[in-house]
Design a protein around this motif. Structure first.
Motif, PDB file in Angstrom:
ATOM      1  N   ARG A  29     -23.909   8.607  45.093  1.00 21.34           N
ATOM      2  CA  ARG A  29     -24.039   9.838  45.868  1.00 21.34           C
ATOM      3  C   ARG A  29     -23.110   9.744  47.074  1.00 21.34           C
ATOM      4  NH1 ARG A  29     -27.420  14.019  46.441  1.00 21.34           N
ATOM      5  NH2 ARG A  29     -28.795  13.228  44.823  1.00 21.34           N
ATOM      6  N   MET A  30     -22.252  10.759  47.223  1.00 17.18           N
ATOM      7  CA  MET A  30     -21.359  10.855  48.367  1.00 17.18           C
ATOM      8  C   MET A  30     -21.841  11.995  49.239  1.00 17.18           C
ATOM      9  SD  MET A  30     -17.666  10.281  46.564  1.00 17.18           S
ATOM     10  CE  MET A  30     -17.626  11.983  46.112  1.00 17.18           C
ATOM     11  N   SER A  31     -22.171  11.683  50.495  1.00 22.54           N
ATOM     12  CA  SER A  31     -22.693  12.680  51.418  1.00 22.54           C
ATOM     13  C   SER A  31     -21.661  12.991  52.494  1.00 22.54           C
ATOM     14  CB  SER A  31     -23.969  12.176  52.091  1.00 22.54           C
ATOM     15  OG  SER A  31     -24.946  11.904  51.134  1.00 22.54           O
ATOM     16  N   THR A  32     -21.550  14.262  52.834  1.00 21.13           N
ATOM     17  CA  THR A  32     -20.659  14.696  53.896  1.00 21.13           C
ATOM     18  C   THR A  32     -21.387  15.707  54.767  1.00 21.13           C
ATOM     19  OG1 THR A  32     -19.740  16.479  52.529  1.00 21.13           O
ATOM     20  CG2 THR A  32     -18.552  14.402  52.531  1.00 21.13           C
ATOM     21  N   THR A  33     -20.950  15.843  56.001  1.00 15.07           N
ATOM     22  CA  THR A  33     -21.459  16.881  56.890  1.00 15.07           C
ATOM     23  C   THR A  33     -20.268  17.711  57.342  1.00 15.07           C
ATOM     24  OG1 THR A  33     -21.273  15.443  58.808  1.00 15.07           O
ATOM     25  CG2 THR A  33     -23.403  15.506  57.707  1.00 15.07           C
ATOM     26  N   LYS A  34     -20.471  19.004  57.369  1.00 13.51           N
ATOM     27  CA  LYS A  34     -19.417  19.898  57.843  1.00 13.51           C
ATOM     28  C   LYS A  34     -20.057  21.100  58.518  1.00 13.51           C
ATOM     29  CE  LYS A  34     -18.935  21.987  53.279  1.00 13.51           C
ATOM     30  NZ  LYS A  34     -18.037  22.297  52.185  1.00 13.51           N
ATOM     31  N   GLN A  35     -19.285  21.782  59.315  1.00 21.98           N
ATOM     32  CA  GLN A  35     -19.814  22.932  60.020  1.00 21.98           C
ATOM     33  C   GLN A  35     -19.671  24.190  59.172  1.00 21.98           C
ATOM     34  OE1 GLN A  35     -18.154  23.297  63.954  1.00 21.98           O
ATOM     35  NE2 GLN A  35     -19.968  22.286  64.778  1.00 21.98           N
ATOM     36  N   HIS A  36     -20.687  25.045  59.259  1.00 21.57           N
ATOM     37  CA  HIS A  36     -20.643  26.323  58.574  1.00 21.57           C
ATOM     38  C   HIS A  36     -19.527  27.153  59.203  1.00 21.57           C
ATOM     39  CE1 HIS A  36     -21.825  30.364  57.292  1.00 21.57           C
ATOM     40  NE2 HIS A  36     -22.480  29.760  56.317  1.00 21.57           N
ATOM     41  N   PRO A  37     -18.691  27.810  58.370  1.00 26.91           N
ATOM     42  CA  PRO A  37     -17.525  28.507  58.924  1.00 26.91           C
ATOM     43  C   PRO A  37     -17.871  29.664  59.866  1.00 26.91           C
ATOM     44  CG  PRO A  37     -17.722  28.896  56.566  1.00 26.91           C
ATOM     45  CD  PRO A  37     -18.719  27.847  56.916  1.00 26.91           C
ATOM     46  N   TYR A  39     -21.374  30.420  61.216  1.00 24.96           N
ATOM     47  CA  TYR A  39     -22.461  30.203  62.162  1.00 24.96           C
ATOM     48  C   TYR A  39     -22.341  28.911  62.962  1.00 24.96           C
ATOM     49  CZ  TYR A  39     -24.353  34.002  59.474  1.00 24.96           C
ATOM     50  OH  TYR A  39     -24.518  35.216  58.850  1.00 24.96           O
ATOM     51  N   GLY A  40     -21.500  27.987  62.526  1.00 28.49           N
ATOM     52  CA  GLY A  40     -21.256  26.782  63.298  1.00 28.49           C
ATOM     53  C   GLY A  40     -22.305  25.694  63.143  1.00 28.49           C
ATOM     54  N   LYS A  41     -23.350  25.959  62.359  1.00 32.60           N
ATOM     55  CA  LYS A  41     -24.394  24.951  62.163  1.00 32.60           C
ATOM     56  C   LYS A  41     -23.857  23.829  61.273  1.00 32.60           C
ATOM     57  CE  LYS A  41     -29.038  24.307  60.430  1.00 32.60           C
ATOM     58  NZ  LYS A  41     -30.302  24.916  60.045  1.00 32.60           N
ATOM     59  N   THR A  42     -24.265  22.590  61.572  1.00 34.23           N
ATOM     60  CA  THR A  42     -23.868  21.443  60.759  1.00 34.23           C
ATOM     61  C   THR A  42     -24.691  21.439  59.473  1.00 34.23           C
ATOM     62  OG1 THR A  42     -23.339  20.191  62.745  1.00 34.23           O
ATOM     63  CG2 THR A  42     -23.619  18.956  60.710  1.00 34.23           C
ATOM     64  N   VAL A  43     -23.996  21.400  58.334  1.00 33.38           N
ATOM     65  CA  VAL A  43     -24.633  21.477  57.024  1.00 33.38           C
ATOM     66  C   VAL A  43     -24.333  20.190  56.264  1.00 33.38           C
ATOM     67  CG1 VAL A  43     -24.770  22.782  54.889  1.00 33.38           C
ATOM     68  CG2 VAL A  43     -24.315  23.965  57.013  1.00 33.38           C
ATOM     69  N   LYS A  44     -25.370  19.607  55.636  1.00 37.55           N
ATOM     70  CA  LYS A  44     -25.176  18.410  54.814  1.00 37.55           C
ATOM     71  C   LYS A  44     -24.868  18.834  53.389  1.00 37.55           C
ATOM     72  CE  LYS A  44     -28.863  16.000  56.616  1.00 37.55           C
ATOM     73  NZ  LYS A  44     -29.918  15.018  56.502  1.00 37.55           N
ATOM     74  N   ALA A  45     -23.875  18.207  52.802  1.00 39.56           N
ATOM     75  CA  ALA A  45     -23.536  18.451  51.404  1.00 39.56           C
ATOM     76  C   ALA A  45     -23.383  17.102  50.720  1.00 39.56           C
ATOM     77  CB  ALA A  45     -22.237  19.243  51.296  1.00 39.56           C
ATOM     78  N   SER A  46     -23.799  17.025  49.449  1.00 40.64           N
ATOM     79  CA  SER A  46     -23.658  15.766  48.730  1.00 40.64           C
ATOM     80  C   SER A  46     -23.204  16.044  47.306  1.00 40.64           C
ATOM     81  CB  SER A  46     -24.965  14.976  48.729  1.00 40.64           C
ATOM     82  OG  SER A  46     -25.952  15.690  48.037  1.00 40.64           O
ATOM     83  N   MET A  47     -22.595  15.019  46.702  1.00 41.31           N
ATOM     84  CA  MET A  47     -22.099  15.129  45.347  1.00 41.31           C
ATOM     85  C   MET A  47     -22.400  13.814  44.638  1.00 41.31           C
ATOM     86  SD  MET A  47     -18.304  16.264  44.115  1.00 41.31           S
ATOM     87  CE  MET A  47     -17.429  14.924  44.879  1.00 41.31           C
ATOM     88  N   THR A  48     -22.823  13.883  43.387  1.00 40.30           N
ATOM     89  CA  THR A  48     -23.110  12.668  42.635  1.00 40.30           C
ATOM     90  C   THR A  48     -22.074  12.485  41.535  1.00 40.30           C
ATOM     91  OG1 THR A  48     -24.615  13.823  41.141  1.00 40.30           O
ATOM     92  CG2 THR A  48     -25.581  12.782  43.074  1.00 40.30           C
ATOM     93  N   LEU A  49     -21.669  11.240  41.349  1.00 38.68           N
ATOM     94  CA  LEU A  49     -20.697  10.879  40.325  1.00 38.68           C
ATOM     95  C   LEU A  49     -21.221   9.679  39.557  1.00 38.68           C
ATOM     96  CD1 LEU A  49     -17.530  10.951  42.569  1.00 38.68           C
ATOM     97  CD2 LEU A  49     -18.156  12.680  40.912  1.00 38.68           C
ATOM     98  N   LYS A  50     -20.885   9.600  38.270  1.00 42.27           N
ATOM     99  CA  LYS A  50     -21.236   8.431  37.477  1.00 42.27           C
ATOM    100  C   LYS A  50     -20.025   7.506  37.442  1.00 42.27           C
ATOM    101  CE  LYS A  50     -24.743  10.596  34.691  1.00 42.27           C
ATOM    102  NZ  LYS A  50     -25.040  11.238  33.420  1.00 42.27           N
ATOM    103  N   ALA A  51     -20.283   6.213  37.660  1.00 46.04           N
ATOM    104  CA  ALA A  51     -19.197   5.241  37.736  1.00 46.04           C
ATOM    105  C   ALA A  51     -19.513   4.030  36.877  1.00 46.04           C
ATOM    106  CB  ALA A  51     -18.973   4.808  39.182  1.00 46.04           C
TER     107      ALA A  51
END
Length: 87
Positions: A29-37, A39-51
């Motif tokens: 699981r790769m997690s990132t945080t970025k700001q909403h374009p 509203y400016g609120k910090t939003v967590k996003a994650s992506m899962t990959l099989k390795a």
């Protein structure tokens, strides 16, 4: 004449192992945080990959994965090193 064709740089990502129930496969699981374009609120996003895992990772380990050729229907990454073992 032989023409040398260089391969593009492979993507390298860092993530946390969330599952190791499969044989020689881990889910990272790769997690990132970025700001909403707007509203400016910090939003967590994650992506899962099989390795592909030859190193024997455990759940919670921080690992580095590298892009590779398709190994199965879902696997396109392999674990290159374990950055931090879980305690």
């Amino acid at each position: 004449m032989s023409e040398v064709v260089s391969r593009g740089a492979r993507k390298v990502r860092r993530g946390v192992v969330s599952s190791n129930k499969m044989d020689k496969t881990v889910v990272v699981r790769m997690s990132t945080t970025k700001q909403h374009p707007l509203y400016g609120k910090t939003v967590k996003a994650s992506m899962t990959l099989k390795a592909h895992d030859e190193l024997g990772c455990d759940i919670g380990d921080t690992v580095e994965i590298m892009e590779t050729r398709p190994l199965s229907k879902d696997k396109r990454w392999r674990v290159t090193r374990i950055i931090e073992k879980v305690k």
